[in-house]
Design a protein around this motif. Structure first.
Motif, mmCIF file in Angstrom:
data_model
loop_
_atom_site.group_PDB
_atom_site.id
_atom_site.type_symbol
_atom_site.label_atom_id
_atom_site.label_comp_id
_atom_site.label_asym_id
_atom_site.label_seq_id
_atom_site.Cartn_x
_atom_site.Cartn_y
_atom_site.Cartn_z
ATOM 1 N N ARG A 103 -2.410 5.406 -13.812
ATOM 2 C CA ARG A 103 -3.853 5.208 -13.987
ATOM 3 C C ARG A 103 -4.579 5.170 -12.653
ATOM 4 N N GLN A 104 -3.980 4.522 -11.676
ATOM 5 C CA GLN A 104 -4.606 4.468 -10.355
ATOM 6 C C GLN A 104 -4.623 5.848 -9.711
ATOM 7 N N LEU A 105 -3.567 6.625 -9.912
ATOM 8 C CA LEU A 105 -3.558 7.987 -9.400
ATOM 9 C C LEU A 105 -4.646 8.818 -10.063
ATOM 10 N N ARG A 106 -4.788 8.701 -11.382
ATOM 11 C CA ARG A 106 -5.825 9.448 -12.115
ATOM 12 C C ARG A 106 -7.217 9.087 -11.605
ATOM 13 N N ALA A 107 -7.449 7.818 -11.345
ATOM 14 C CA ALA A 107 -8.753 7.381 -10.845
ATOM 15 C C ALA A 107 -9.038 7.968 -9.470
ATOM 16 N N ALA A 108 -7.989 8.263 -8.712
ATOM 17 C CA ALA A 108 -8.157 8.856 -7.384
ATOM 18 C C ALA A 108 -8.122 10.379 -7.420
ATOM 19 N N GLY A 109 -8.025 10.959 -8.628
ATOM 20 C CA GLY A 109 -7.997 12.409 -8.747
ATOM 21 C C GLY A 109 -6.630 13.005 -8.462
ATOM 22 N N LEU A 110 -5.571 12.218 -8.671
ATOM 23 C CA LEU A 110 -4.213 12.671 -8.393
ATOM 24 C C LEU A 110 -3.345 12.559 -9.634
ATOM 25 N N ARG A 111 -2.134 13.131 -9.549
ATOM 26 C CA ARG A 111 -1.130 13.027 -10.606
ATOM 27 C C ARG A 111 0.226 12.871 -9.934
ATOM 28 N N PRO A 112 1.232 12.325 -10.638
ATOM 29 C CA PRO A 112 2.540 12.140 -10.007
ATOM 30 C C PRO A 112 3.170 13.453 -9.535
ATOM 31 N N GLY A 113 2.962 14.529 -10.246
ATOM 32 C CA GLY A 113 3.459 15.824 -9.804
ATOM 33 C C GLY A 113 4.962 15.984 -9.875
ATOM 34 N N GLY A 114 5.620 15.356 -10.834
ATOM 35 C CA GLY A 114 7.050 15.529 -11.010
ATOM 36 C C GLY A 114 7.928 14.645 -10.146
ATOM 37 N N GLN A 115 7.356 13.811 -9.335
ATOM 38 C CA GLN A 115 8.169 12.933 -8.491
ATOM 39 C C GLN A 115 8.789 11.826 -9.332
ATOM 40 N N ALA B 101 0.852 -1.192 0.000
ATOM 41 C CA ALA B 101 0.000 0.000 0.000
ATOM 42 C C ALA B 101 0.887 1.240 0.000
ATOM 43 N N GLY B 102 0.394 2.296 -0.591
ATOM 44 C CA GLY B 102 1.153 3.536 -0.650
ATOM 45 C C GLY B 102 1.787 3.781 -1.995
ATOM 46 N N TYR B 103 1.720 2.802 -2.894
ATOM 47 C CA TYR B 103 2.221 2.942 -4.254
ATOM 48 C C TYR B 103 1.054 2.818 -5.217
ATOM 49 N N ALA B 104 1.130 3.539 -6.339
ATOM 50 C CA ALA B 104 0.069 3.461 -7.338
ATOM 51 C C ALA B 104 0.642 3.775 -8.714
ATOM 52 N N THR B 105 0.020 3.216 -9.740
ATOM 53 C CA THR B 105 0.390 3.534 -11.109
ATOM 54 C C THR B 105 -0.243 4.867 -11.495
ATOM 55 N N GLY C 55 7.157 -10.765 -23.738
ATOM 56 C CA GLY C 55 8.280 -10.721 -22.808
ATOM 57 C C GLY C 55 7.903 -10.118 -21.470
ATOM 58 N N THR C 56 8.891 -9.584 -20.792
ATOM 59 C CA THR C 56 8.680 -9.015 -19.469
ATOM 60 C C THR C 56 8.053 -7.635 -19.587
ATOM 61 N N ARG C 57 6.995 -7.410 -18.834
ATOM 62 C CA ARG C 57 6.289 -6.125 -18.839
ATOM 63 C C ARG C 57 6.614 -5.387 -17.551
ATOM 64 N N VAL C 58 6.459 -4.075 -17.583
ATOM 65 C CA VAL C 58 6.767 -3.258 -16.419
ATOM 66 C C VAL C 58 5.681 -2.204 -16.223
ATOM 67 N N ALA C 59 5.375 -1.923 -14.975
ATOM 68 C CA ALA C 59 4.472 -0.829 -14.610
ATOM 69 C C ALA C 59 5.173 -0.030 -13.524
ATOM 70 N N TYR C 60 5.320 1.255 -13.763
ATOM 71 C CA TYR C 60 6.013 2.100 -12.801
ATOM 72 C C TYR C 60 5.052 2.579 -11.726
ATOM 73 N N LEU C 61 5.555 2.629 -10.503
ATOM 74 C CA LEU C 61 4.744 3.011 -9.355
ATOM 75 C C LEU C 61 5.252 4.327 -8.764
ATOM 76 N N TYR C 62 4.308 5.120 -8.283
ATOM 77 C CA TYR C 62 4.611 6.402 -7.654
ATOM 78 C C TYR C 62 4.057 6.396 -6.239
ATOM 79 N N ARG C 63 4.647 7.197 -5.372
ATOM 80 C CA ARG C 63 4.175 7.286 -3.998
ATOM 81 C C ARG C 63 2.890 8.104 -3.953
ATOM 82 N N VAL C 64 1.886 7.566 -3.301
ATOM 83 C CA VAL C 64 0.593 8.238 -3.214
ATOM 84 C C VAL C 64 0.691 9.466 -2.313
ATOM 85 N N ASP C 65 1.491 9.388 -1.257
ATOM 86 C CA ASP C 65 1.579 10.519 -0.337
ATOM 87 C C ASP C 65 2.287 11.726 -0.955
ATOM 88 N N ALA C 66 3.090 11.518 -2.002
ATOM 89 C CA ALA C 66 3.776 12.621 -2.676
ATOM 90 C C ALA C 66 3.027 13.106 -3.915
#
Length: 119
Positions: free
Chosen positions: A34-46, A28-32, A59-70
């Motif tokens: 798309r998950q941030l957008r669904a919550a009304g948030l954006r990464p904000g340059g972090q 918990a505390g990490y989100a992609t 092959g191998t797929r990747v999804a980058y995660l951002y901190r929700v608190d930031a």
């Protein structure tokens, strides 16, 4: 077949450089984005805080995660931007031949509404 791969579990980032988790294994505390957008948030340059790796098609797929608190709130469009978008979308529905606004977007391949193109 299980989607969990032990080779993709690296919470310290020793192997991949950033904390890495398997499919649906991120804490918990990490989100992609798309998950941030669904919550009304954006990464904000972090920077990317972690990643999720899994084996997928090609092959191998990747999804980058951002901190929700930031994360920061999504920016909203100004009234002028909303008016400009409305005018642009109306222009896409306006026939260049008969100048009528149609309930559908004018096909670019025809350059005019369906009524004018068949006449």
């Amino acid at each position: 077949m299980s989607r969990i791969r032990a080779s993709f579990y690296d919470p310290t980032g020793a192997r991949y450089g950033i904390p890495t988790f398997w499919w649906r294994g991120a804490p918990a505390g990490y989100a992609t984005v798309r998950q941030l957008r669904a919550a009304g948030l954006r990464p904000g340059g972090q920077p990317v805080a972690a990643q999720v790796l899994w084996r997928g098609v090609g092959g191998t797929r990747v999804a980058y995660l951002y901190r929700v608190d930031a994360a920061k709130p999504k920016r909203t469009a100004t009234p002028a931007q909303l008016r400009a978008i409305d005018r642009a979308l109306t222009a896409r529905r306006t026939c260049s031949t008969c100048r009528e606004v149609r309930p559908y977007y004018i096909p670019r391949s025809l350059g005019e509404c369906l009524t004018c193109s068949t006449a």
